[in-house]
Design an enzyme around this catalytic site. Structure first.
Site, PDB file in Angstrom:
ATOM      1  CG  ASP A 167     -10.150   4.795   7.430  1.00  0.00           C
ATOM      2  OD1 ASP A 167     -11.310   5.269   7.444  1.00  0.00           O
ATOM      3  OD2 ASP A 167      -9.868   3.692   6.902  1.00  0.00           O
TER       4      ASP A 167
ATOM      5  CB  ILE B 127      -0.975  -0.011   1.189  1.00  0.00           C
ATOM      6  CG1 ILE B 127      -2.038  -1.099   0.971  1.00  0.00           C
ATOM      7  CG2 ILE B 127      -1.646   1.356   1.365  1.00  0.00           C
ATOM      8  CD1 ILE B 127      -2.989  -1.317   2.136  1.00  0.00           C
TER       9      ILE B 127
ATOM     10  NE  ARG C  32      -6.452  -4.103  11.255  1.00  0.00           N
ATOM     11  CZ  ARG C  32      -6.854  -4.020   9.982  1.00  0.00           C
ATOM     12  NH1 ARG C  32      -6.928  -2.848   9.371  1.00  0.00           N
ATOM     13  NH2 ARG C  32      -7.183  -5.112   9.320  1.00  0.00           N
TER      14      ARG C  32
ATOM     15  N   GLY D 271     -11.111   2.597   4.513  1.00  0.00           N
ATOM     16  CA  GLY D 271     -10.050   2.526   3.505  1.00  0.00           C
ATOM     17  C   GLY D 271     -10.334   1.522   2.401  1.00  0.00           C
TER      18      GLY D 271
ATOM     19  CG  HIS E 261     -11.617   0.296   9.560  1.00  0.00           C
ATOM     20  ND1 HIS E 261     -11.166  -0.569  10.527  1.00  0.00           N
ATOM     21  CD2 HIS E 261     -10.997  -0.113   8.425  1.00  0.00           C
ATOM     22  CE1 HIS E 261     -10.333  -1.454  10.010  1.00  0.00           C
ATOM     23  NE2 HIS E 261     -10.228  -1.202   8.725  1.00  0.00           N
TER      24      HIS E 261
ATOM     25  CG  ASP F 235       9.104  -2.464   5.912  1.00  0.00           C
ATOM     26  OD1 ASP F 235       9.431  -3.392   6.684  1.00  0.00           O
ATOM     27  OD2 ASP F 235       8.082  -2.485   5.228  1.00  0.00           O
TER      28      ASP F 235
ATOM     29  CD  GLU G  36     -11.633   0.544  13.820  1.00  0.00           C
ATOM     30  OE1 GLU G  36     -12.241  -0.238  13.060  1.00  0.00           O
ATOM     31  OE2 GLU G  36     -10.539   1.039  13.541  1.00  0.00           O
TER      32      GLU G  36
HETATM   33  C1  MLT Z   1      -8.061  -4.660   5.702  1.00  0.00           C
HETATM   34  O1  MLT Z   1      -7.448  -5.294   6.574  1.00  0.00           O
HETATM   35  O2  MLT Z   1      -7.756  -4.753   4.507  1.00  0.00           O
HETATM   36  C2  MLT Z   1      -9.266  -3.865   6.074  1.00  0.00           C
HETATM   37  O3  MLT Z   1      -9.413  -3.776   7.448  1.00  0.00           O
HETATM   38  C3  MLT Z   1     -10.435  -4.507   5.392  1.00  0.00           C
HETATM   39  C4  MLT Z   1     -11.786  -4.021   5.806  1.00  0.00           C
HETATM   40  O4  MLT Z   1     -12.043  -2.845   5.919  1.00  0.00           O
HETATM   41  O5  MLT Z   1     -12.650  -4.883   5.975  1.00  0.00           O
END
Ligand code: MLT
Length: 317
Positions: free
Chosen positions: A253, A152, A229, A278, A276, A171, A258
């Protein structure tokens, strides 16, 4: 009577077309609507497909004696108790590329919203104010630092190139550069970035990866963006860093819990919040559904799996 086909439980809503593809395979498919119904199917479940709602705990796995494969319709598998699954020989697969473009595009959008203070100005304009004074800056010439330089983050860096942005990456799993992003030490990234963008997996070691000490190492006036996360960030420490004026703001996000409960964070004028989402695009969800269904069908046919995250689980049962 012929033996019953294996039962695949689709515990959380996924793309309906993917469910239809699955239902045409050598299995029976159920889509429980609540936890009680889910519980009744676990005793017979051979496959389990989840998104975010259903947590695949050791206790859930123990209630599913025939479980062979768990598929998460997303990238992160932190909602699955991997040691418990592995110990039971349950294979865990995910949808590793489904959300890449969706999350990358959201991230670029959040950098732009922060840079131009659009969140506040949109609210003010809708409230009838006409505030045309100088407001925020450009992305051009700024530095974005990626904490976790996987798929990503690389796609975000690629999208940022036309903006004239400098990209830094940290990383611990990468030993050499993979593109034009300069790999640096964590502290150097924190000190050198105008935007620190989180793209690390949530593991026990990464809990509160961004704490008060690391926030203090960020540039004065920088922004934090978290589309990975929530528990990667100590939210109280983040609020303190923004309130003290050390950070200019943040875009989140994802949250420590949550839906989020920390009202001060939700109401803060310098914190941009989204629920959340994304991965929640039409395209991302279509791909996520298709990728996990393809994996479950491969498992049903006894074919090698392409996104197995726990090869130590051993041979299929
Ligand atoms: C992910 O891990 O790709 C996302 O949390 C997926 C989602 O939003 O369900």
């Amino acid at each position: 009577m012929p033996p019953a086909l294996p039962l695949v439980v689709v515990a959380d809503p996924i793309d309906p077309a993917a469910v239809r593809t699955l239902a045409a395979g050598p299995c029976r498919v159920v889509e429980p609507t609540d936890e009680i119904e889910l519980g009744t199917h676990l005793a017979e479940a051979w496959g389990l497909i989840v998104r975010s709602r259903t947590k695949v705990t050791a206790e859930l796995i123990a209630r599913a004696p025939h479980l062979s494969v768990v598929a998460r319709a997303g990238v992160g598998v932190d909602s699955v108790d991997l040691p418990a699954a592995t110990a039971r020989g349950v294979r865990v697969v995910n949808a590793p590329t489904a959300a890449t473009a969706s999350v990358a595009e959201l991230s670029v959008g959040l950098y732009l919203i922060l840079a131009r203070n659009l969140y506040e100005r949109i609210r003010a304009t809708k409230a009838g104010q006409w505030k045309r004074s100088e407001n925020g800056g450009e992305l051009e010439g700024k530095t974005v630092g990626f904490v976790g330089y996987g798929r990503i983050a690389r796609e975000i860096a690629r999208r940022l190139q036309p903006f004239g942005v400098r990209a830094l990456g940290y990383d611990p799993f990468l030993s050499r550069a993979v593109d034009t992003t300069e790999l640096v030490a964590f502290d150097a990234l924190l000190a050198g970035s105008d935007f620190v963008s989180l793209h690390a997996a949530l593991t026990p070691e990464n809990h509160h990866l961004i704490d008060a000490a690391r926030l203090a190492k960020m540039r004065r006036g920088a922004y934090l963006v978290n589309v990975a996360r929530g528990p990667l960030v100590d939210e109280e420490a983040l609020l303190a860093a923004i309130d003290s004026g050390h950070l200019a703001g943040a875009a989140l996000d994802v949250f420590e819990s949550e839906p989020p409960t920390r009202t001060r964070l939700l109401e803060h004028p310098k914190v941009v919040v989204t629920p959340h989402l994304g991965a929640s695009t039409h395209e991302g969800q279509r791909r996520a559904g298709q990728q996990v269904v393809d994996e479950v069908l491969r498992a049903l046919r006894g074919e090698p799996l392409q996104s197995l995250v726990n090869p130590e689980a051993g041979a299929p049962r």
